[in-house]
Design a protein around this motif. Structure first.
Motif, PDB file in Angstrom:
ATOM      1  N   VAL A  22       0.834  -1.202   0.000  1.00  0.00           N
ATOM      2  CA  VAL A  22       0.000   0.000   0.000  1.00  0.00           C
ATOM      3  C   VAL A  22       0.871   1.255   0.000  1.00  0.00           C
ATOM      4  N   GLU A  23       1.913   1.236   0.835  1.00  0.00           N
ATOM      5  CA  GLU A  23       2.778   2.413   0.948  1.00  0.00           C
ATOM      6  C   GLU A  23       3.526   2.684  -0.353  1.00  0.00           C
ATOM      7  N   ALA A  24       3.906   1.617  -1.066  1.00  0.00           N
ATOM      8  CA  ALA A  24       4.683   1.775  -2.295  1.00  0.00           C
ATOM      9  C   ALA A  24       3.823   2.023  -3.527  1.00  0.00           C
ATOM     10  N   ALA A  25       2.515   1.963  -3.388  1.00  0.00           N
ATOM     11  CA  ALA A  25       1.626   2.147  -4.538  1.00  0.00           C
ATOM     12  C   ALA A  25       1.814   3.537  -5.151  1.00  0.00           C
ATOM     13  N   PRO A  26       1.782   3.654  -6.482  1.00  0.00           N
ATOM     14  CA  PRO A  26       1.937   4.964  -7.129  1.00  0.00           C
ATOM     15  C   PRO A  26       0.704   5.845  -7.000  1.00  0.00           C
ATOM     16  N   ASN A  27      -0.407   5.265  -6.583  1.00  0.00           N
ATOM     17  CA  ASN A  27      -1.651   6.012  -6.405  1.00  0.00           C
ATOM     18  C   ASN A  27      -1.902   6.267  -4.930  1.00  0.00           C
ATOM     19  N   ALA A  28      -2.737   7.276  -4.661  1.00  0.00           N
ATOM     20  CA  ALA A  28      -3.189   7.475  -3.289  1.00  0.00           C
ATOM     21  C   ALA A  28      -4.054   6.287  -2.893  1.00  0.00           C
ATOM     22  N   MET A  29      -3.819   5.746  -1.699  1.00  0.00           N
ATOM     23  CA  MET A  29      -4.608   4.620  -1.222  1.00  0.00           C
ATOM     24  C   MET A  29      -4.970   4.848   0.234  1.00  0.00           C
ATOM     25  N   LEU A  30      -6.228   4.608   0.537  1.00  0.00           N
ATOM     26  CA  LEU A  30      -6.672   4.724   1.923  1.00  0.00           C
ATOM     27  C   LEU A  30      -7.720   3.670   2.223  1.00  0.00           C
ATOM     28  N   MET A  31      -7.780   3.282   3.499  1.00  0.00           N
ATOM     29  CA  MET A  31      -8.722   2.256   3.931  1.00  0.00           C
ATOM     30  C   MET A  31      -9.722   2.859   4.904  1.00  0.00           C
ATOM     31  N   VAL A  32     -10.986   2.474   4.727  1.00  0.00           N
ATOM     32  CA  VAL A  32     -12.088   3.038   5.508  1.00  0.00           C
ATOM     33  C   VAL A  32     -12.913   1.910   6.101  1.00  0.00           C
ATOM     34  N   ASN A  33     -13.387   2.079   7.344  1.00  0.00           N
ATOM     35  CA  ASN A  33     -14.261   1.065   7.931  1.00  0.00           C
ATOM     36  C   ASN A  33     -15.727   1.369   7.618  1.00  0.00           C
ATOM     37  N   LYS A  34     -16.629   0.545   8.129  1.00  0.00           N
ATOM     38  CA  LYS A  34     -18.051   0.680   7.790  1.00  0.00           C
ATOM     39  C   LYS A  34     -18.652   1.991   8.272  1.00  0.00           C
ATOM     40  N   LEU A  35     -18.019   2.640   9.260  1.00  0.00           N
ATOM     41  CA  LEU A  35     -18.507   3.926   9.755  1.00  0.00           C
ATOM     42  C   LEU A  35     -17.945   5.097   8.953  1.00  0.00           C
ATOM     43  N   GLY A  36     -17.118   4.776   7.941  1.00  0.00           N
ATOM     44  CA  GLY A  36     -16.536   5.836   7.127  1.00  0.00           C
ATOM     45  C   GLY A  36     -15.311   6.467   7.753  1.00  0.00           C
ATOM     46  N   ILE A  37     -14.700   5.788   8.729  1.00  0.00           N
ATOM     47  CA  ILE A  37     -13.517   6.314   9.406  1.00  0.00           C
ATOM     48  C   ILE A  37     -12.255   5.809   8.706  1.00  0.00           C
ATOM     49  N   ILE A  38     -11.320   6.712   8.446  1.00  0.00           N
ATOM     50  CA  ILE A  38     -10.064   6.361   7.784  1.00  0.00           C
ATOM     51  C   ILE A  38      -9.149   5.630   8.774  1.00  0.00           C
ATOM     52  N   VAL A  39      -8.712   4.433   8.404  1.00  0.00           N
ATOM     53  CA  VAL A  39      -7.857   3.648   9.303  1.00  0.00           C
ATOM     54  C   VAL A  39      -6.466   3.415   8.721  1.00  0.00           C
ATOM     55  N   LEU A  40      -6.284   3.760   7.435  1.00  0.00           N
ATOM     56  CA  LEU A  40      -4.974   3.554   6.816  1.00  0.00           C
ATOM     57  C   LEU A  40      -4.831   4.490   5.619  1.00  0.00           C
ATOM     58  N   ASN A 112     -12.264  -1.490  -3.326  1.00  0.00           N
ATOM     59  CA  ASN A 112     -12.031  -2.913  -3.099  1.00  0.00           C
ATOM     60  C   ASN A 112     -12.463  -3.287  -1.683  1.00  0.00           C
ATOM     61  N   PRO A 113     -13.438  -4.180  -1.546  1.00  0.00           N
ATOM     62  CA  PRO A 113     -13.832  -4.615  -0.201  1.00  0.00           C
ATOM     63  C   PRO A 113     -12.763  -5.518   0.399  1.00  0.00           C
ATOM     64  N   ILE A 114     -12.495  -5.341   1.690  1.00  0.00           N
ATOM     65  CA  ILE A 114     -11.488  -6.127   2.405  1.00  0.00           C
ATOM     66  C   ILE A 114     -12.157  -6.777   3.613  1.00  0.00           C
ATOM     67  N   GLU A 115     -12.233  -8.103   3.635  1.00  0.00           N
ATOM     68  CA  GLU A 115     -12.806  -8.832   4.776  1.00  0.00           C
ATOM     69  C   GLU A 115     -11.714  -9.050   5.826  1.00  0.00           C
ATOM     70  N   SER A 116     -12.060  -8.833   7.086  1.00  0.00           N
ATOM     71  CA  SER A 116     -11.106  -9.038   8.168  1.00  0.00           C
ATOM     72  C   SER A 116     -11.822  -9.608   9.390  1.00  0.00           C
ATOM     73  N   GLN A 117     -11.055  -9.943  10.422  1.00  0.00           N
ATOM     74  CA  GLN A 117     -11.637 -10.465  11.652  1.00  0.00           C
ATOM     75  C   GLN A 117     -12.468  -9.398  12.357  1.00  0.00           C
ATOM     76  N   GLU A 118     -12.174  -8.128  12.089  1.00  0.00           N
ATOM     77  CA  GLU A 118     -12.918  -7.034  12.729  1.00  0.00           C
ATOM     78  C   GLU A 118     -14.093  -6.556  11.887  1.00  0.00           C
ATOM     79  N   GLY A 119     -14.286  -7.177  10.736  1.00  0.00           N
ATOM     80  CA  GLY A 119     -15.399  -6.788   9.891  1.00  0.00           C
ATOM     81  C   GLY A 119     -14.962  -6.403   8.491  1.00  0.00           C
ATOM     82  N   LEU A 120     -15.820  -5.675   7.810  1.00  0.00           N
ATOM     83  CA  LEU A 120     -15.592  -5.296   6.419  1.00  0.00           C
ATOM     84  C   LEU A 120     -14.987  -3.900   6.333  1.00  0.00           C
TER      85      LEU A 120
END
Length: 290
Positions: A22-40, A112-120
């Motif tokens: 993710v850090e090395a990606a040439p594009n901006a990338m961010l991850m959001v939880n179901k509440l719309g909070i940025i986590v990465l 891109n949806p990401i499934e995890s132990q803490e949810g989607l």
């Protein structure tokens, strides 16, 4: 952070690999939880939006959404989480992001949806398309300023772009042509076979004139026909292959050609009459002594 990635990534080592990718990606990338909070977020997100990382983490994603769209954005976000799938965001619409200084930038977003132990979660890839839009605007300006009628058609034969001269030549308004099949401008006696010619061009696209050796006609809004010449240019885009047609009204040229033909016919008729008279006189002179 294994809880923030796919359930198949369940070790610290895999989690670290994910972060590095993710850090090395040439594009901006961010991850959001179901509440719309940025986590990465990655470095390119900081560069694109002008925020340091610590000012984005744990913030609502709406911080990056222009003010005029913020009210409706949570609804779009909830719709995605209700039916998650890998897809582009806002297909068919122009999307904008808002920087820390309040300025806006045109963007494209892949979700891109990401499934995890803490949810989607959702991983968003964001591309700044400012330069692409500038190039598109320059292209449209050139097309609009052309002295010839210019029409762009997609592979299905639908009109996606026209210029002012197209309106003048065919008598249709821009709104009446956009999205319509190109066959609307083809005389009725040729419409049945035209899709075949169009498909042949798209199967082997090249810059060339259309209908070489044949007389071509276009049909105006009032049903009248106009003799034309057409140049075809294939245009490759991220949305696929298009054809840009340059159309010239050759009515005046055909009129001048007809005048030349008529003049030549008159000269030929006069020459034939003179030849006939000469032959008559010669025949008479030959017969006279006999």
């Amino acid at each position: 952070m294994s809880s923030l990635v796919s359930s198949s990534v369940d070790s610290p080592r895999e989690d670290m690999r994910f972060r590095l990718v993710v850090e090395a990606a040439p594009n901006a990338m961010l991850m959001v939880n179901k509440l719309g909070i940025i986590v990465l977020v990655n470095r390119q997100t900081e560069v694109l939006f002008g925020y340091p990382r610590d000012e984005l983490l744990n913030q609502s994603i709406e911080i990056l959404v222009p003010d005029r769209y913020r009210r409706e954005h949570p609804g779009h976000r909830n719709n995605f989480f209700s039916k998650p799938s890998t897809r582009s965001m806002g297909a068919g619409r122009e999307l904008f992001g808002q920087k820390k200084d309040g300025s806006e930038i045109p963007i494209e977003i892949g979700l891109n949806p990401i499934e995890s132990q803490e949810g989607l979660f959702t991983l968003a890839s964001i591309i700044d398309i400012t330069e692409r839009k500038r190039a598109d605007e320059r292209f449209r300006s050139v097309v609009e300023a052309s002295p010839s009628a210019m029409i762009m058609v997609d592979k299905n034969g639908h009109i996606v772009l026209i210029n002012r001269q197209t309106e003048v030549l065919f008598g249709y308004s821009r709104e009446e042509l956009m999205g319509r099949p190109i066959e609307i401008l083809v005389p009725e006696r040729y419409r049945k076979e035209h899709p075949g010619h169009r498909n042949s061009f798209f199967s082997k696209p090249s810059t060339r004139s259309m209908g070489a050796g044949r007389e071509l006609f276009g049909q105006r809004r009032d049903g009248s026909e106009v003799p034309i010449e057409i140049g075809l240019n294939p245009i490759e885009t991220q949305e696929g292959l298009f054809t840009l047609a340059s159309i010239i009204d050759i009515t005046e040229r055909k009129s001048e050609t007809q005048k030349v033909i008529e003049k030549k016919n008159v000269q030929l008729q006069k020459a034939n009459e003179e030849l006939s008279q000469f032959a008559y006189r010669t025949s008479h002179d030959l017969r006279a002594p006999l």
